[in-house]
Design a protein around this motif. Structure first.
Motif, PDB file in Angstrom:
ATOM      1  N   SER A 100       0.812  -1.214   0.000  1.00  0.00           N
ATOM      2  CA  SER A 100       0.000   0.000   0.000  1.00  0.00           C
ATOM      3  C   SER A 100       0.846   1.266   0.000  1.00  0.00           C
ATOM      4  N   THR A 101       2.091   1.183   0.434  1.00  0.00           N
ATOM      5  CA  THR A 101       2.946   2.377   0.487  1.00  0.00           C
ATOM      6  C   THR A 101       3.335   2.867  -0.899  1.00  0.00           C
ATOM      7  N   LEU A 102       3.155   2.048  -1.900  1.00  0.00           N
ATOM      8  CA  LEU A 102       3.542   2.432  -3.262  1.00  0.00           C
ATOM      9  C   LEU A 102       2.467   3.260  -3.956  1.00  0.00           C
ATOM     10  N   TYR A 103       1.305   3.423  -3.341  1.00  0.00           N
ATOM     11  CA  TYR A 103       0.192   4.083  -4.019  1.00  0.00           C
ATOM     12  C   TYR A 103      -0.241   5.367  -3.315  1.00  0.00           C
ATOM     13  N   GLY A 104       0.625   5.921  -2.532  1.00  0.00           N
ATOM     14  CA  GLY A 104       0.309   7.179  -1.869  1.00  0.00           C
ATOM     15  C   GLY A 104      -0.905   7.065  -0.976  1.00  0.00           C
ATOM     16  N   GLU A 105      -1.888   7.951  -1.189  1.00  0.00           N
ATOM     17  CA  GLU A 105      -3.107   7.954  -0.372  1.00  0.00           C
ATOM     18  C   GLU A 105      -4.259   7.212  -1.046  1.00  0.00           C
ATOM     19  N   THR A 106      -3.930   6.515  -2.126  1.00  0.00           N
ATOM     20  CA  THR A 106      -4.984   5.802  -2.863  1.00  0.00           C
ATOM     21  C   THR A 106      -5.554   4.652  -2.042  1.00  0.00           C
ATOM     22  N   VAL A 107      -4.681   3.859  -1.424  1.00  0.00           N
ATOM     23  CA  VAL A 107      -5.131   2.711  -0.630  1.00  0.00           C
ATOM     24  C   VAL A 107      -5.568   3.207   0.740  1.00  0.00           C
ATOM     25  N   LEU A 108      -6.807   2.938   1.094  1.00  0.00           N
ATOM     26  CA  LEU A 108      -7.354   3.410   2.363  1.00  0.00           C
ATOM     27  C   LEU A 108      -6.685   2.707   3.537  1.00  0.00           C
ATOM     28  N   PRO A 109      -6.266   3.452   4.550  1.00  0.00           N
ATOM     29  CA  PRO A 109      -5.670   2.823   5.736  1.00  0.00           C
ATOM     30  C   PRO A 109      -6.747   2.272   6.665  1.00  0.00           C
ATOM     31  N   GLU A 110      -6.347   1.449   7.587  1.00  0.00           N
ATOM     32  CA  GLU A 110      -7.284   0.908   8.576  1.00  0.00           C
ATOM     33  C   GLU A 110      -7.685   2.012   9.548  1.00  0.00           C
ATOM     34  N   LEU A 136      -3.618  -5.867  -7.910  1.00  0.00           N
ATOM     35  CA  LEU A 136      -2.536  -4.932  -8.222  1.00  0.00           C
ATOM     36  C   LEU A 136      -2.964  -3.970  -9.329  1.00  0.00           C
ATOM     37  N   ALA A 137      -3.611  -4.511 -10.348  1.00  0.00           N
ATOM     38  CA  ALA A 137      -4.058  -3.684 -11.469  1.00  0.00           C
ATOM     39  C   ALA A 137      -5.149  -2.709 -11.040  1.00  0.00           C
ATOM     40  N   LEU A 138      -6.065  -3.139 -10.150  1.00  0.00           N
ATOM     41  CA  LEU A 138      -7.139  -2.257  -9.689  1.00  0.00           C
ATOM     42  C   LEU A 138      -6.593  -1.125  -8.828  1.00  0.00           C
ATOM     43  N   GLU A 196      -5.452   4.699  -8.590  1.00  0.00           N
ATOM     44  CA  GLU A 196      -4.520   5.818  -8.466  1.00  0.00           C
ATOM     45  C   GLU A 196      -4.550   6.691  -9.721  1.00  0.00           C
ATOM     46  N   ASP A 197      -4.586   6.060 -10.883  1.00  0.00           N
ATOM     47  CA  ASP A 197      -4.586   6.808 -12.138  1.00  0.00           C
ATOM     48  C   ASP A 197      -5.868   7.615 -12.321  1.00  0.00           C
TER      49      ASP A 197
END
Length: 292
Positions: A109-119, A263-265, A270-271
């Motif tokens: 998740s660290t590779l996608y900035g703020e895209t991936v929602l944290p717990e 991974l693709a989603l 992010e895009d």
């Protein structure tokens, strides 16, 4: 000898027979029949009959016990009772499952900035009530869980789960029914009618067979555009494709494909500027990477 006796004696000599008088003047006796012993009857003493029944019963019980033992020794291993998997489903692993590496395509998740929602902490039922959940049978099953049988987490008021549906059907397939409407509407049209605060979309399981990650992203992008264009006021969250269990009815759905899809989603989210919910990470078994 009188005349009658004399003629009788002459007649016997002509025929070649001799007649001997019966002993003691009794009636003449014919040839004796050969002796045959009396036939045996079907009578069995009660004691012997009881012994025969007990012996036959013991043999029958022994055969049944041996058959049951052989059945349990030769039957395939059954899934654990707590898994919730039907007992008739095979527990054997296919080659893809045996070669699955849970860390090969693990989402960082660290590779996608703020895209991936944290717990975060539980936002409560109010957050759920303001969310429209759309997806396939994984979403439909959410209506089966809740605080109690009479109080599920989601209802028809905020759940559109279409069994066996793929992401490519979202823009055009009429599948949602409303009271007062003569015909079903598409999911984007349903979003406009229901007007939720946010939408969590979960598709991909029914696209894992025969699809590449690139094809999934293309179809997902079209579906997201249709939903946003129909009702642009809701926040859209893309949920990950959930993992599958090692013991499942369709072994052609592989965890390798699911991991690549997720991974693709995440990259697509992010895009396009959407949020990505990596719920798969909490649904996976830490040791195997398959569903808990």
């Amino acid at each position: 000898m009188n005349e009658f006796e004399r003629r009788r004696a002459q007649s016997g000599r002509k025929d070649g027979h001799s007649h001997s008088p019966s002993p003691a003047g009794g009636p003449a006796q014919g040839p004796k029949k050969p002796f045959s012993p009396p036939k045996r009857g079907g009578y069995i003493p009660p004691k012997q009959k009881l012994q025969a029944i007990l012996i036959l019963g013991g043999i029958l019980l022994l055969c049944i016990a041996l058959a049951v033992l052989v059945f349990f020794l030769l039957r395939p291993e059954a899934p654990p009772a707590e898994s919730g998997i039907p007992s008739g489903v095979s527990a054997s692993l296919n080659s893809a499952d045996r070669s699955y590496d849970k860390d090969a395509d693990k989402l960082d998740s660290t590779l996608y900035g703020e895209t991936v929602l944290p717990e975060t902490e539980d936002a409560g039922q109010e957050y759920i009530d303001g969310t429209l959940f759309i997806g396939d049978s994984n979403t439909a099953r959410m209506m089966s869980y809740g605080y109690s049988d009479k109080e599920p987490y989601t209802t028809l008021e905020n759940n559109i789960g279409i069994i066996s549906m793929g992401i490519q059907m979202v823009p055009t397939k009429p599948c949602v029914y409303f009271q007062g409407y003569d015909q079903p509407v598409t999911i984007p049209q349903a979003g406009k009618i229901m007007q939720p605060q946010r939408i969590i979309i979960t598709f991909g399981t029914n696209n894992t067979i025969g699809w590449t990650a690139e094809t999934l992203v293309t179809q997902y992008t079209a579906a997201l555009k249709a939903i946003h264009d129909a009702y642009p006021y809701a926040d859209i969250i893309i949920n990950s494709v959930p993992p599958v269990h090692q013991v499942r009815e369709n072994p052609n759905i592989s965890m390798q494909t699911i991991d690549r899809f997720n991974l693709a989603l995440a990259e697509m989210a992010e895009d396009l500027g959407y949020k990505f919910l990596n719920s798969a990470e909490v649904l996976k078994d830490e040791k195997t990477g398959f569903a808990k």
